[in-house]
Design a protein around this motif. Structure first.
Motif, PDB file in Angstrom:
ATOM      1  N   LEU A   1       0.841  -1.198   0.000  1.00 15.44           N
ATOM      2  CA  LEU A   1       0.000   0.000   0.000  1.00 15.44           C
ATOM      3  C   LEU A   1       0.878   1.249   0.000  1.00 15.44           C
ATOM      4  CD1 LEU A   1      -2.659   1.542   0.205  1.00 15.44           C
ATOM      5  CD2 LEU A   1      -2.631   1.176   2.675  1.00 15.44           C
ATOM      6  N   LEU A   2       1.932   1.207   0.793  1.00 13.53           N
ATOM      7  CA  LEU A   2       2.835   2.357   0.850  1.00 13.53           C
ATOM      8  C   LEU A   2       3.400   2.650  -0.538  1.00 13.53           C
ATOM      9  CD1 LEU A   2       4.360   4.480   2.472  1.00 13.53           C
ATOM     10  CD2 LEU A   2       6.060   2.752   3.050  1.00 13.53           C
ATOM     11  N   ARG A   3       3.827   1.603  -1.196  1.00 16.45           N
ATOM     12  CA  ARG A   3       4.391   1.763  -2.533  1.00 16.45           C
ATOM     13  C   ARG A   3       3.332   2.353  -3.483  1.00 16.45           C
ATOM     14  NH1 ARG A   3       5.312  -2.999  -6.159  1.00 16.45           N
ATOM     15  NH2 ARG A   3       6.069  -1.970  -8.018  1.00 16.45           N
ATOM     16  N   HIS A   4       2.120   1.818  -3.366  1.00 12.44           N
ATOM     17  CA  HIS A   4       1.014   2.304  -4.201  1.00 12.44           C
ATOM     18  C   HIS A   4       0.777   3.804  -3.955  1.00 12.44           C
ATOM     19  CE1 HIS A   4      -2.987   2.296  -6.077  1.00 12.44           C
ATOM     20  NE2 HIS A   4      -3.395   2.959  -5.006  1.00 12.44           N
ATOM     21  N   LEU A   5       0.756   4.202  -2.683  1.00  7.18           N
ATOM     22  CA  LEU A   5       0.491   5.615  -2.363  1.00  7.18           C
ATOM     23  C   LEU A   5       1.624   6.500  -2.885  1.00  7.18           C
ATOM     24  CD1 LEU A   5      -0.789   5.247   1.328  1.00  7.18           C
ATOM     25  CD2 LEU A   5      -2.159   5.870  -0.668  1.00  7.18           C
ATOM     26  N   ILE A   6       2.852   6.034  -2.699  1.00 12.89           N
ATOM     27  CA  ILE A   6       4.007   6.820  -3.164  1.00 12.89           C
ATOM     28  C   ILE A   6       3.904   7.031  -4.670  1.00 12.89           C
ATOM     29  CG2 ILE A   6       6.525   6.728  -3.527  1.00 12.89           C
ATOM     30  CD1 ILE A   6       6.743   5.412  -0.740  1.00 12.89           C
ATOM     31  N   GLN A   7       3.517   5.967  -5.366  1.00 12.77           N
ATOM     32  CA  GLN A   7       3.443   6.095  -6.825  1.00 12.77           C
ATOM     33  C   GLN A   7       2.260   6.951  -7.278  1.00 12.77           C
ATOM     34  OE1 GLN A   7       3.790   1.991  -7.882  1.00 12.77           O
ATOM     35  NE2 GLN A   7       6.023   2.120  -8.066  1.00 12.77           N
ATOM     36  N   THR A   8       1.089   6.701  -6.693  1.00 10.53           N
ATOM     37  CA  THR A   8      -0.065   7.451  -7.195  1.00 10.53           C
ATOM     38  C   THR A   8       0.015   8.936  -6.826  1.00 10.53           C
ATOM     39  OG1 THR A   8      -1.260   6.562  -5.315  1.00 10.53           O
ATOM     40  CG2 THR A   8      -1.844   5.667  -7.440  1.00 10.53           C
ATOM     41  N   HIS A   9       0.566   9.228  -5.658  1.00 16.74           N
ATOM     42  CA  HIS A   9       0.647  10.647  -5.268  1.00 16.74           C
ATOM     43  C   HIS A   9       1.955  11.293  -5.709  1.00 16.74           C
ATOM     44  CE1 HIS A   9      -3.012  10.534  -2.874  1.00 16.74           C
ATOM     45  NE2 HIS A   9      -2.607   9.389  -2.369  1.00 16.74           N
ATOM     46  N   GLU A  10       2.829  10.490  -6.288  1.00 15.54           N
ATOM     47  CA  GLU A  10       4.154  10.980  -6.710  1.00 15.54           C
ATOM     48  C   GLU A  10       4.884  11.665  -5.569  1.00 15.54           C
ATOM     49  OE1 GLU A  10       3.570  13.298 -10.239  1.00 15.54           O
ATOM     50  OE2 GLU A  10       2.964  11.555 -11.410  1.00 15.54           O
ATOM     51  N   TRP A  11       4.852  11.018  -4.400  1.00 17.92           N
ATOM     52  CA  TRP A  11       5.582  11.563  -3.259  1.00 17.92           C
ATOM     53  C   TRP A  11       7.083  11.378  -3.495  1.00 17.92           C
ATOM     54  CZ3 TRP A  11       2.141   8.502   0.675  1.00 17.92           C
ATOM     55  CH2 TRP A  11       0.934   9.194   0.843  1.00 17.92           C
ATOM     56  N   THR A  12       7.818  12.434  -3.285  1.00 13.98           N
ATOM     57  CA  THR A  12       9.260  12.334  -3.547  1.00 13.98           C
ATOM     58  C   THR A  12      10.070  12.160  -2.272  1.00 13.98           C
ATOM     59  OG1 THR A  12       9.318  14.728  -3.515  1.00 13.98           O
ATOM     60  CG2 THR A  12       9.258  13.662  -5.687  1.00 13.98           C
ATOM     61  N   ARG A  13       9.482  12.497  -1.137  1.00 17.68           N
ATOM     62  CA  ARG A  13      10.224  12.384   0.113  1.00 17.68           C
ATOM     63  C   ARG A  13       9.255  12.001   1.235  1.00 17.68           C
ATOM     64  NH1 ARG A  13      13.826  17.436   1.281  1.00 17.68           N
ATOM     65  NH2 ARG A  13      14.804  16.833  -0.643  1.00 17.68           N
ATOM     66  N   VAL A  14       9.436  10.818   1.756  1.00 17.55           N
ATOM     67  CA  VAL A  14       8.483  10.302   2.738  1.00 17.55           C
ATOM     68  C   VAL A  14       9.232   9.801   3.970  1.00 17.55           C
ATOM     69  CG1 VAL A  14       6.594   8.664   3.103  1.00 17.55           C
ATOM     70  CG2 VAL A  14       7.107   9.440   0.797  1.00 17.55           C
ATOM     71  N   LEU A  15       8.762  10.222   5.125  1.00 18.71           N
ATOM     72  CA  LEU A  15       9.316   9.708   6.382  1.00 18.71           C
ATOM     73  C   LEU A  15       8.324   8.674   6.917  1.00 18.71           C
ATOM     74  CD1 LEU A  15      11.379   9.846   8.702  1.00 18.71           C
ATOM     75  CD2 LEU A  15      10.120  11.809   9.605  1.00 18.71           C
ATOM     76  N   VAL A  16       8.794   7.442   7.060  1.00 18.46           N
ATOM     77  CA  VAL A  16       7.916   6.347   7.480  1.00 18.46           C
ATOM     78  C   VAL A  16       8.313   5.923   8.885  1.00 18.46           C
ATOM     79  CG1 VAL A  16       7.239   3.962   6.993  1.00 18.46           C
ATOM     80  CG2 VAL A  16       7.633   5.555   5.108  1.00 18.46           C
ATOM     81  N   PHE A  17       7.349   5.945   9.805  1.00 18.61           N
ATOM     82  CA  PHE A  17       7.646   5.519  11.172  1.00 18.61           C
ATOM     83  C   PHE A  17       7.214   4.079  11.402  1.00 18.61           C
ATOM     84  CE2 PHE A  17       7.636  10.104  11.999  1.00 18.61           C
ATOM     85  CZ  PHE A  17       8.846  10.185  12.675  1.00 18.61           C
ATOM     86  N   VAL A  18       8.125   3.302  11.983  1.00 23.34           N
ATOM     87  CA  VAL A  18       7.803   1.940  12.383  1.00 23.34           C
ATOM     88  C   VAL A  18       8.153   1.780  13.852  1.00 23.34           C
ATOM     89  CG1 VAL A  18       8.090   0.948  10.066  1.00 23.34           C
ATOM     90  CG2 VAL A  18      10.057   1.122  11.590  1.00 23.34           C
ATOM     91  N   ALA A  19       7.760   0.611  14.422  1.00 18.40           N
ATOM     92  CA  ALA A  19       7.854   0.482  15.874  1.00 18.40           C
ATOM     93  C   ALA A  19       9.237   0.070  16.370  1.00 18.40           C
ATOM     94  CB  ALA A  19       6.803  -0.512  16.361  1.00 18.40           C
ATOM     95  N   THR A  20       9.971  -0.673  15.570  1.00 17.75           N
ATOM     96  CA  THR A  20      11.229  -1.224  16.105  1.00 17.75           C
ATOM     97  C   THR A  20      12.386  -0.992  15.140  1.00 17.75           C
ATOM     98  OG1 THR A  20      10.900  -3.356  15.028  1.00 17.75           O
ATOM     99  CG2 THR A  20       9.988  -3.114  17.251  1.00 17.75           C
ATOM    100  N   LYS A  21      13.583  -1.150  15.701  1.00 20.41           N
ATOM    101  CA  LYS A  21      14.782  -1.018  14.861  1.00 20.41           C
ATOM    102  C   LYS A  21      14.758  -2.074  13.768  1.00 20.41           C
ATOM    103  CE  LYS A  21      17.261   0.503  18.816  1.00 20.41           C
ATOM    104  NZ  LYS A  21      17.552  -0.132  20.082  1.00 20.41           N
ATOM    105  N   TYR A  22      14.375  -3.298  14.171  1.00 20.96           N
ATOM    106  CA  TYR A  22      14.317  -4.376  13.194  1.00 20.96           C
ATOM    107  C   TYR A  22      13.384  -3.993  12.043  1.00 20.96           C
ATOM    108  CZ  TYR A  22      12.975  -8.686  10.955  1.00 20.96           C
ATOM    109  OH  TYR A  22      12.713  -9.626  10.001  1.00 20.96           O
ATOM    110  N   ALA A  23      12.230  -3.432  12.387  1.00 19.83           N
ATOM    111  CA  ALA A  23      11.253  -3.080  11.343  1.00 19.83           C
ATOM    112  C   ALA A  23      11.795  -2.019  10.393  1.00 19.83           C
ATOM    113  CB  ALA A  23       9.942  -2.613  11.983  1.00 19.83           C
ATOM    114  N   THR A  24      12.631  -1.103  10.887  1.00 16.45           N
ATOM    115  CA  THR A  24      13.173  -0.090   9.975  1.00 16.45           C
ATOM    116  C   THR A  24      13.959  -0.776   8.860  1.00 16.45           C
ATOM    117  OG1 THR A  24      15.237   0.224  11.216  1.00 16.45           O
ATOM    118  CG2 THR A  24      13.426   1.702  11.755  1.00 16.45           C
ATOM    119  N   GLU A  25      14.801  -1.732   9.252  1.00 15.67           N
ATOM    120  CA  GLU A  25      15.642  -2.434   8.269  1.00 15.67           C
ATOM    121  C   GLU A  25      14.761  -3.271   7.342  1.00 15.67           C
ATOM    122  OE1 GLU A  25      18.811  -2.004   8.046  1.00 15.67           O
ATOM    123  OE2 GLU A  25      19.560  -1.357  10.011  1.00 15.67           O
TER     124      GLU A  25
END
Ligand code: AMP
Length: 422
Positions: free
Chosen positions: A241-265
């Protein structure tokens, strides 16, 4: 925009070189925190300010500190004249950059150094050889430097405790006490905090002398224009979904928050495999890697930064149009900090929340606390299949088990207790 504010920077009695820097920054008029805090700091008073990131608090203390320091020259030796203590390396770097910008037209150059842990101490020791007018520091590294006799705090005439609530929440209480013990009793102290839990009140009561209380409405420097969205999606489909939103809205810079260090990677890796330039930012990366991630993101070499809450506070990446809560934040206050990364400096921002059956109840609490009621959206092709459990999990843990921290936090939140930190 803010309410019309009759005050100008000139009326605050800032010196010409500082006024020039302010004009160069494009600041038309002082923010409320600046209007309220600059005069007492210039007058040498202790100040206790409730100020959020985004309120213009850095200039509120940096401008008068620079002006006071520029009135005199530094004595020789490893002394520091003004100390700015901050909770994180990123904030230290950011404040250092601001101080440099504000001070650049002063006739006598002000020597400012920024020190933090996670990098070699030797260059910092060398740099401190001749002392500094302003030292921006995180507590742990500062104490290491003091222990190694690289710096003396006995001449600090002015100290700023920035984001005091965060300093204490990150467990720096002992370090702060040790640092304060090194400082001269006769000094000027400025304490900034977004929230005022009892520990911060105690800190202020014990270490400020007859302070001027500065509590202005927490208006941002430029009123944020943040469109908030709550999109329902099953957890396994979030990356797509994130990929879909980035593409449809043509977002060029997105900060994505996740819960853990592992999830960031993990999420960054999945996004990279999906063809996006994504990188992870969390507290266990080396300082070099953290700086590189931020530099690449700011320079648009990376379009998606996947971060833990480490990045929620203090970071000021101008032109950050989108923040995505891939995992929801734990507290309502964290929510505000996270979404405050966007919509800065007059830009329009979007904050997107991914909500699943499991996190519906938690998000309702965040909304309640922030007086929000966002419509739930579903995106075609990503409609969730999982349903919300009939009994909201907020009401307690499994029978016979101790309640988890999260459950206790949710209950506290439901009772309307301010900022029960999870
Ligand atoms: P801070 O709260 O210090 O992190 O500042 C938040 C943002 O507001 C930064 O991008 C500053 O450059 C900007 N800012 C600070 N003071 C003003 C002002 N008086 N007018 C407009 N923008 C400002």
């Amino acid at each position: 925009m803010n309410e019309p504010n009759a005050l100008t920077f000139t009326a605050l009695k800032l010196s010409v070189p500082l006024l020039r820097a302010v004009v160069e920054q494009g600041y038309d008029q002082p923010t409320p925190i600046q209007a309220a805090a600059i005069p007492p700091i210039l007058a040498g008073r202790d100040v206790w300010a409730s100020a959020q990131t985004g309120s213009g608090k850095t200039a509120a203390f940096a401008l008068p500190v620079l002006q006071r320091l520029s009135a005199n020259r530094r004595a020789p030796g490893r002394i520091v004249r003004a100390l700015i203590l901050v909770p994180t390396r990123e904030l230290a770097v950011q404040i250092g950059e601001s101080v440099r910008r504000y001070g650049r037209f002063l006739p006598e150059a002000i020597k400012m150094l920024v020190v933090y842990g996670g990098v070699s101490i030797n260059p910092q020791m060398m740099a401190l050889g001749g002392g500094a007018d302003i030292l921006v520091a995180t507590p742990g590294r500062l104490l290491d430097l003091v222990d190694q006799n690289a710096v003396s705090l006995g001449s600090v005439g002015l100290v700023v405790l920035d984001e005091a609530d965060r300093l204490l929440a990150l467990g720096f209480a002992d370090e702060l006490a040790r640092i304060i013990a090194w400082l001269p009793a006769k000094r000027q102290t400025v304490l900034c905090s977004a929230t005022f839990p009892p520990e911060v009140e105690t800190l202020a009561k014990n270490h400020l002398h007859d302070p001027v209380r500065v509590a202005v409405a927490t208006e941002p420097a430029t009123a944020p224009d943040i469109g908030q969205r709550a999109i329902e999606v099953d957890p396994p489909r979030r990356t797509q979904l994130l990929r879909h939103l980035i593409q449809t809205h043509e977002w060029t810079r997105v900060l994505v928050f996740v819960a853990t260090k592992y999830a960031t990677e993990h999420v960054a890796e999945k996004l990279r495999r999906a063809g996006l330039q994504a990188t992870a930012l969390h507290g266990e990366l080396s300082q070099g890697a953290r700086t590189a991630a931020l530099v690449d993101f700011k320079a648009s070499r990376v379009s998606v930064l996947v971060a833990t809450d480490l990045a929620a506070r203090g970071l000021d990446i101008v032109e950050l149009p989108v923040v995505v809560n891939f995992d929801l934040p734990r507290s309502a206050a964290d929510y505000t900090h996270r979404i405050g990364r966007t919509g800065r400096a007059g830009e329009r921002g979007v904050a997107v929340n991914f909500i699943s059956a499991e996190t519906h109840a938690h998000f309702r609490l965040i909304e309640k606390r922030n007086r929000l009621a966002l419509p739930r959206e579903q995106i075609a092709g990503f409609e969730p299949e999982q349903v919300e459990p009939p009994v909201a999990p907020a009401t307690g843990g499994v029978k016979g088990r101790r309640k988890s921290k999260k459950d206790r936090y949710r209950e506290a939140l439901a009772r309307g207790e301010p900022d029960a930190t999870a």
